[in-house]
Design an enzyme around this catalytic site. Structure first.
Site, short mmCIF file in Angstrom:
data_model
loop_
_atom_site.label_atom_id
_atom_site.label_comp_id
_atom_site.label_asym_id
_atom_site.label_seq_id
_atom_site.Cartn_x
_atom_site.Cartn_y
_atom_site.Cartn_z
N GLY A 168 -13.21 -3.84 0.99
CA GLY A 168 -14.37 -3.61 1.05
C GLY A 168 -15.52 -3.17 0.45
NE ARG A 184 -4.28 -1.97 2.01
CZ ARG A 184 -5.46 -2.37 2.90
NH1 ARG A 184 -5.06 -1.96 4.38
NH2 ARG A 184 -5.96 -2.72 2.51
N GLY A 241 -8.89 -9.90 -0.74
CA GLY A 241 -7.79 -10.75 -0.55
C GLY A 241 -7.23 -12.13 -0.59
CE LYS A 294 -19.84 -18.31 8.52
NZ LYS A 294 -20.57 -17.93 9.18
#
Length: 397
Positions: free
Chosen positions: A374, A41, A351, A198
């Site tokens: 996100g 980053r 990720g 999930k």
């Protein structure tokens, strides 16, 4: 998307002598001693900072780091390790300034790093007084932190409201361009791969994509839930039985549009979840009660690879099996190689997806690799990110 690009302001000579405030994403992982363990980053943020310096600006950069408590600065919250690494990479001094909200001394050609912005009281709630103080520090605000684009905070949204000029840095602009190309004006067929453990964590994404894409490929524990929804046995595999109706609704929405959610026809199973567990390829109808499904089978992998080769646009979020174990990586490897070989424009994020891209060495063959976890998921959900919204608004005001 219509927004002001920082690169255009630099090219037009509108940055020279100006005070430029860059909101970067320098939230890097550290070990227990505070040493940076991975600096991607920081490296990714340098082009924007260098662009501002080359254009003759007085440059201020800030970022969050970790999860500090507002108004309570602790040594472990400090950007000091980031300042040291940035100085090393850029081969120049990078002074670190604390208590900067009420004023910063910085001259054209100089660079200063402003201490962890999340320590400022009111940052997360986008306090207007704080945002106005930040905006008063600069002539030009540059948002270059896609990882925070889904948050409306003082240093990401409020400052953009009140700064004289608000624009997108090269990292954020590239994300906005890629997302627009993949989802706003996609070349068809548009194929989305949504995988993970999930359904519940990605249900809203699946529902949103069901109304947009031509094929929706599910993988991992999500695929197990869809297999169960069509009456296939899954043994003791991870699944969410309480969401079978939701899975069926996604399949019905796709079918109504003449599209499909392809359910695996063969799978790779094991009796235990371990790297050395013997792997068995089975027809999807033959899964035993004590089986764990850990990957899609070669027949399914080939079918999906063929669909990806015929795609116009591919959106990829999540590996389709336990690719970390050699015996169960076949499906993810086949998907990755098909995306690399496909003429389609591809955008990938998340990720685990980035780990798979790195493992199979296909970085150069993916159209765009998203840096935000996100934020990327919220875009797939069909949400308008606060950063995109305010920058578009400011471009026309």
């Amino acid at each position: 998307m219509n927004f002001i690009r920082f690169s255009d302001l630099c090219a037009q000579g509108l940055v020279k002598g100006r005070r430029v405030f860059i909101r970067a994403d320098l939230n890097v992982p550290q070990d227990d001693s505070g040493h940076i363990t991975e600096d991607t980053r920081i490296r990714a943020s340098i082009p924007c900072i260098q662009m501002a310096l080359d254009a003759g600006a007085a440059v201020m950069v800030t970022s969050h780091l970790g999860r500090p408590t507002e108004g309570q600065f602790k040594p472990e919250d400090s950007l000091a390790p980031v300042a040291a690494r940035l100085a090393e990479l850029m081969q120049r001094e990078v002074p670190l300034k604390s208590g900067w909200v009420d004023g910063v001394e910085v001259a054209p050609g100089q660079l200063v790093l402003l201490e962890n912005c999340r320590v400022n009281k009111g940052e997360k709630k986008n306090d207007e007084a704080l945002a106005r103080k930040m905006a008063a520090l600069c002539d030009i605000f540059v948002h270059d932190a896609f990882g925070t684009a889904h948050r409306a905070e003082a240093s990401t949204y409020g400052i953009a409201q009140f700064a004289k000029v608000a624009c997108a840095g090269p990292l954020l602009a590239a994300e906005m361009d890629a997302i627009s190309k993949a989802l706003a004006n996609p070349k068809r067929p548009l194929v989305a791969i949504v995988a993970g453990s999930k359904v519940s964590t990605k249900l809203t994404i699946l529902q949103a994509l069901a109304g947009k894409v031509d094929q929706l490929i599910v993988g991992g524990g999500i695929a197990n839930t869809f297999m169960l929804a069509v009456g296939l046995p899954i043994g003791k595999s991870l699944a969410e039985r309480e969401l079978l109706d939701e899975a069926r609704a996604v399949m019905a929405a796709m079918k109504a549009r003449g599209a499909e959610v392809p359910v695996p026809t063969d799978v790779v199973t094991a009796k235990t979840f371990s790297a050395d567990a013997p792997a068995t390829v089975k027809a999807a109808t033959d899964v035993a009660d004590d089986d764990l499904i850990l990957d899609i089978g070669p027949q399914t992998a080939k079918k999906l690879a063929d669909q990806l080769m015929a795609a116009g646009t591919i959106v990829w979020n999540g590996p389709v099996g336990v690719f970390e174990f050699a015996a169960f990586e076949g499906g993810t490897k086949a998907i990755a190689r098909a995306i690399a070989a496909s003429p389609a424009f591809s955008i990938a994020g998340g990720g685990d997806t980035l780990a798979a891209i790195a493992k199979y060495g296909i970085e150069k063959d993916v159209g765009y690799i998203s840096t935000g976890g996100g934020a990327f998921l919220e875009v797939l959900e069909g949400k308008t990110l606060p950063a995109f919204e305010i920058l578009q608004k400011r471009a026309t005001s």
